[in-house]
Design an enzyme around this catalytic site. Structure first.
Site, PDB file in Angstrom:
ATOM      1  NE  ARG A 263      27.553   6.436  69.457  1.00 37.09           N
ATOM      2  CZ  ARG A 263      27.264   7.235  70.496  1.00 37.09           C
ATOM      3  NH1 ARG A 263      26.555   6.805  71.515  1.00 37.09           N
ATOM      4  NH2 ARG A 263      27.693   8.482  70.485  1.00 37.09           N
TER       5      ARG A 263
ATOM      6  CE1 TYR B 218      27.059 -19.155  67.311  1.00 36.46           C
ATOM      7  CE2 TYR B 218      27.188 -17.234  68.740  1.00 36.46           C
ATOM      8  CZ  TYR B 218      27.495 -17.872  67.547  1.00 36.46           C
ATOM      9  OH  TYR B 218      28.242 -17.226  66.613  1.00 36.46           O
TER      10      TYR B 218
ATOM     11  CG  ASP C 232      19.963 -17.261  71.527  1.00 37.36           C
ATOM     12  OD1 ASP C 232      19.099 -17.256  70.634  1.00 37.36           O
ATOM     13  OD2 ASP C 232      21.181 -17.130  71.296  1.00 37.36           O
TER      14      ASP C 232
ATOM     15  CE  LYS D  16      22.950 -17.367  62.548  1.00 34.20           C
ATOM     16  NZ  LYS D  16      23.466 -16.495  63.541  1.00 34.20           N
TER      17      LYS D  16
END
Ligand SMILES: Cc1ncc(COP(=O)(O)O)c(C=O)c1O
Length: 397
Positions: A51, A105, A177, A202
């Site tokens: 983590r 987005y 982004d 993506k």
């Protein structure tokens, strides 16, 4: 982060890979261990635990991603939204203010409009067309400016050089982004952006088979985001990290093919009587064409177009496709097609969509790596089936 590889293609394959190779393995092995023997740890963040984003799989990816954008550091996250939300919550606290590009987005837009209030963080949207007006939105509490390299679904490109200059002039952190462009076409740190974020789901991974994100940029900021992520817990699983690292190796091959294919498809669509408008920054007709030629190495694999026959024709077109798949998301090997008014921008009011120029008859395409001529054949067949026909259009004139 220093690297001895000069060209992007070589970095994609070799940067960040362990040397010497682990047991001679040519591909990076998966370290499927939640915890690691740790001694002499100076702080909580140095404990070796999955983590805390520091397994060998995380560290190899961090080195590779930083090298791709010529940045100081990088961090992988469990999703693009984990990268975006963790970055914003690192840089902004109650009372702070963010300036953001208007057409974002959907997930990011919703985070700003619906979740920010519960954190006491404020925001204003800026018009991408008028940098001279951004100053009016500035407050003494403004800490950062947030934009997208290529904005969905009209593929607009804000004046990215003006964004960096504005951020520097007013002491703001500049965040972009970079998902739609990918490091093959645009590397934000080279143009002065402080942080570049990705939905690695993506193009970076490129095979539509995992969800991941990345934060790339200044080492001091990436370290702060890492500590926040360690607490918020949006860390990437080592197996997904392995897949992402593997996907990255073919990024240049995929994206360069997609750039070329998207341009050919956009030109084909521009010549069709059923199509009233094509949005692709690689076309001379696109308002951001000159900017993209100056700053980008390619215009990307995303395009959109509007059908003269309206919503019905757009729906018929989607139903008529045999090769293109009607599905959200983008950047993978398969050509994916959506109607933004019915998917990504469904949450907006029809008036807001109209104001932003998003027609109900708009179709968005993420160009895959199939043969370009076969995608064009598929689109041509579906356009003819969706009509109206060239003869109908001629008689209507
Ligand atoms: C431009 C952009 N940024 C961020 C995201 C969110 O990424 P993820 O779905 O990996 O959380 C998406 C998802 O579609 C996107 O298109």
């Amino acid at each position: 982060m220093a690297t001895r590889y000069r060209r992007l293609e070589t970095k994609l394959v070799h940067a960040g890979e362990p040397r010497p190779r682990i047991e001679g393995a040519v591909a990076m092995p998966i370290f499927q261990s939640a915890t690691f023997e740790s001694s002499d740890v100076a702080s909580y963040h140095d404990i070796r635990y999955a983590r805390l984003n520091n397994t060998p799989n995380h560290l190899a990816l961090h080195r590779k991603l930083a090298a791709l954008e010529n940045a100081e550091a990088a961090l992988v996250t469990a999703s693009g939204m984990a990268a975006i939300t963790t970055t914003l919550l690192t840089l902004l606290r109650a009372g702070d203010h963010l300036l953001a590009q208007g057409c974002l987005y959907g997930g990011t837009h919703d985070f700003l409009t619906r979740d920010f209030p519960s954190f006491g963080i404020e925001h204003d949207f800026i018009d991408w067309r008028s940098p001279e007006a951004w100053r009016e939105k500035l407050r003494s509490t403004t800490r950062a400016i947030y934009v997208e390299a290529i904005a969905n679904p009209l593929m607009e490109v804000i004046d990215l050089e003006a964004v960096v200059a504005f951020a520097r002039a007013h002491g703001l952190v500049s965040i972009i982004d970079n998902t739609f462009a990918s490091p093959v076409n645009f590397r934000p740190p080279e143009w002065g952006f402080d942080l570049s974020l990705h939905s690695a789901t993506k193009y970076l991974n490129g095979h539509s088979d995992l969800v991941a994100g990345a934060v790339i940029g200044r080492a001091d900021l990436v370290e702060k985001v890492t500590h926040k992520l360690n607490h918020l817990g949006g860390s990437l699983d080592p197996h997904a990290a392995f897949l992402l690292q593997r996907g990255c190796k073919t990024l240049a091959l995929r994206v360069r093919f997609q750039n070329a294919s998207a341009l050919e498809i956009a030109r084909f669509l521009e010549g069709r009587p059923e199509v009233s408008r094509v949005n692709y920054p690689g076309l001379e007709s696109h308002p951001a064409h000159a900017r993209v030629r100056k700053l980008f190495d390619g215009a990307g694999g995303m395009l959109s177009f509007e059908l003269r026959g309206g919503v019905q024709a757009a729906e018929e077109f989607l139903r008529g496709l045999r090769l293109g798949t009607v599905a959200p998301s983008l950047g993978g090997t398969e050509t994916l097609v959506t109607r933004p008014a019915a998917t990504s921008h469904l949450g907006m009011t029809p008036e807001d969509r109209a104001r932003l120029g998003i027609s109900d008859a708009l179709v968005r395409v993420s160009v895959g790596i199939e043969a370009t001529e076969e995608i064009i054949e598929d689109f041509e067949r579906a356009l003819v089936a969706a009509g109206p026909s060239a003869a109908d259009l001629a008689s209507a004139r």
